[in-house]
Design an enzyme around this catalytic site. Sequence first.
Site, PDB file in Angstrom:
ATOM      1  N   LEU A 201     -57.154 -50.110  -8.862  1.00 34.28           N
ATOM      2  CA  LEU A 201     -57.997 -50.824  -7.899  1.00 34.28           C
ATOM      3  C   LEU A 201     -58.404 -49.852  -6.796  1.00 34.28           C
ATOM      4  O   LEU A 201     -57.538 -49.257  -6.158  1.00 34.28           O
ATOM      5  CB  LEU A 201     -57.229 -51.991  -7.260  1.00 34.28           C
ATOM      6  CG  LEU A 201     -56.892 -53.189  -8.153  1.00 34.28           C
ATOM      7  CD1 LEU A 201     -55.819 -54.045  -7.487  1.00 34.28           C
ATOM      8  CD2 LEU A 201     -58.130 -54.019  -8.404  1.00 34.28           C
ATOM      9  N   HIS A 202     -59.704 -49.694  -6.583  1.00 41.43           N
ATOM     10  CA  HIS A 202     -60.118 -48.832  -5.482  1.00 41.43           C
ATOM     11  C   HIS A 202     -61.410 -49.282  -4.795  1.00 41.43           C
ATOM     12  O   HIS A 202     -61.751 -48.769  -3.726  1.00 41.43           O
ATOM     13  CB  HIS A 202     -60.314 -47.396  -5.978  1.00 41.43           C
ATOM     14  CG  HIS A 202     -61.599 -47.192  -6.724  1.00 41.43           C
ATOM     15  ND1 HIS A 202     -61.735 -47.511  -8.055  1.00 41.43           N
ATOM     16  CD2 HIS A 202     -62.808 -46.713  -6.325  1.00 41.43           C
ATOM     17  CE1 HIS A 202     -62.965 -47.232  -8.446  1.00 41.43           C
ATOM     18  NE2 HIS A 202     -63.640 -46.755  -7.424  1.00 41.43           N
ATOM     19  N   ARG A 203     -62.133 -50.235  -5.365  1.00 42.62           N
ATOM     20  CA  ARG A 203     -63.381 -50.687  -4.750  1.00 42.62           C
ATOM     21  C   ARG A 203     -63.085 -51.291  -3.373  1.00 42.62           C
ATOM     22  O   ARG A 203     -62.085 -51.994  -3.202  1.00 42.62           O
ATOM     23  CB  ARG A 203     -64.071 -51.734  -5.619  1.00 42.62           C
ATOM     24  CG  ARG A 203     -64.461 -51.235  -7.003  1.00 42.62           C
ATOM     25  CD  ARG A 203     -65.696 -50.374  -6.968  1.00 42.62           C
ATOM     26  NE  ARG A 203     -66.043 -49.914  -8.300  1.00 42.62           N
ATOM     27  CZ  ARG A 203     -67.031 -49.077  -8.579  1.00 42.62           C
ATOM     28  NH1 ARG A 203     -67.783 -48.619  -7.600  1.00 42.62           N
ATOM     29  NH2 ARG A 203     -67.285 -48.702  -9.817  1.00 42.62           N
ATOM     30  N   ASP A 275     -61.078 -52.142 -11.553  1.00 38.54           N
ATOM     31  CA  ASP A 275     -62.407 -52.326 -10.960  1.00 38.54           C
ATOM     32  C   ASP A 275     -63.202 -51.024 -11.040  1.00 38.54           C
ATOM     33  O   ASP A 275     -64.268 -50.905 -10.447  1.00 38.54           O
ATOM     34  CB  ASP A 275     -62.316 -52.836  -9.516  1.00 38.54           C
ATOM     35  CG  ASP A 275     -61.573 -51.888  -8.574  1.00 38.54           C
ATOM     36  OD1 ASP A 275     -61.230 -50.762  -8.990  1.00 38.54           O
ATOM     37  OD2 ASP A 275     -61.318 -52.285  -7.413  1.00 38.54           O
TER      38      ASP A 275
END
Length: 351
Positions: A201-203, A275
Amino acid sequence: MKRILTIVGARPQFIKAAAISHVIKEKYPDSISEDILHTGQHYDDSMSGRFFDELDIPRPKYNLGVGSAPHGAQTATMLKNIEEVILSNTYDGIIVYGDTNSTLAGALAASKQHLPVYHIEAGLRSFNRNMPEEINRILTDHVSHLLFAPTQTAVQNLRNEGFTESSILLSGDVMLDNVRHYAPIAAASQTPHDADILLTLHRNFNADSKERLNNILSAIDAFASEHHVHVLFPVHPRTRQMLENMNFNSIQTTEPLSYLQTLAQLDRSRLVMTDSGGLQKEAYFCGKPSVILRSETEWKEIVDDGAALLADADPLRIRNAAESLWKTTPNAPTAFGDGHAAEKIIKILAS
């Protein structure tokens, strides 16, 4: 000898640049000279330095070291410094990849100096303009000289926006080149974690929202607990601070993985939850299904093929998607070319 400036700044671009640099070095050393400029958008060693060593990419001739900043300030600093590099050299064109602020800054700096821009991974559209990446893609395409589209869908997106046929080239995806080249190396050299699910997850809309993050992780933890499996969660630097006081029984956090570690973990895992646009593809190329933790994707081919499902941050959709994909084996990724995209691109640039 044609002189090319390659601009990179983030993990996915280092990986894509490896395919291009290898072809230049192995097949076109007498006709193309490449300088690499690293903007420093990703500056942590786990997200930057080791990729150059691991993938045998030439060390950057220029490193701007811009670091983190708001989008406008970061892009402006890159634009100013890239322009200085261009003005102090004689290049025949620049290569930019994907959709980061580094991509846009490089494309704008070059186009203002009337230097041809070659956009690799052109034509992608999520049709969500709330994503900064979508704005970067669109603007970069519109100042580029040659648009190397990875899929037929990307080609059609460009046609729909009125680009001339002579500027659009269906190249295939350089990331498929890399997976086919590096997967055997990863299998022989890396030891994956004992986890059946790989999560990233990085968005900003996920990483910067405690509510969304908790919804996603709670749903994944519940699914993993029910199936008696473990989740490996390599944590992006921007996400780590949001995880304070969050504890999940079946989710193991770790530092970001290198590219070879990622490929080895994909081989070990049964399911990917992410994501990331890049990891969606890497999973697909490795024959693994993925739950996409967004409301849309620029890689619709993977969803159309039944290898991925959109779940956003909805706990019920996440659980249902994971259940549906748990025993799925995706088809061979025919929509992304034949694994020789970099060769096609460099042959065109050399001529």
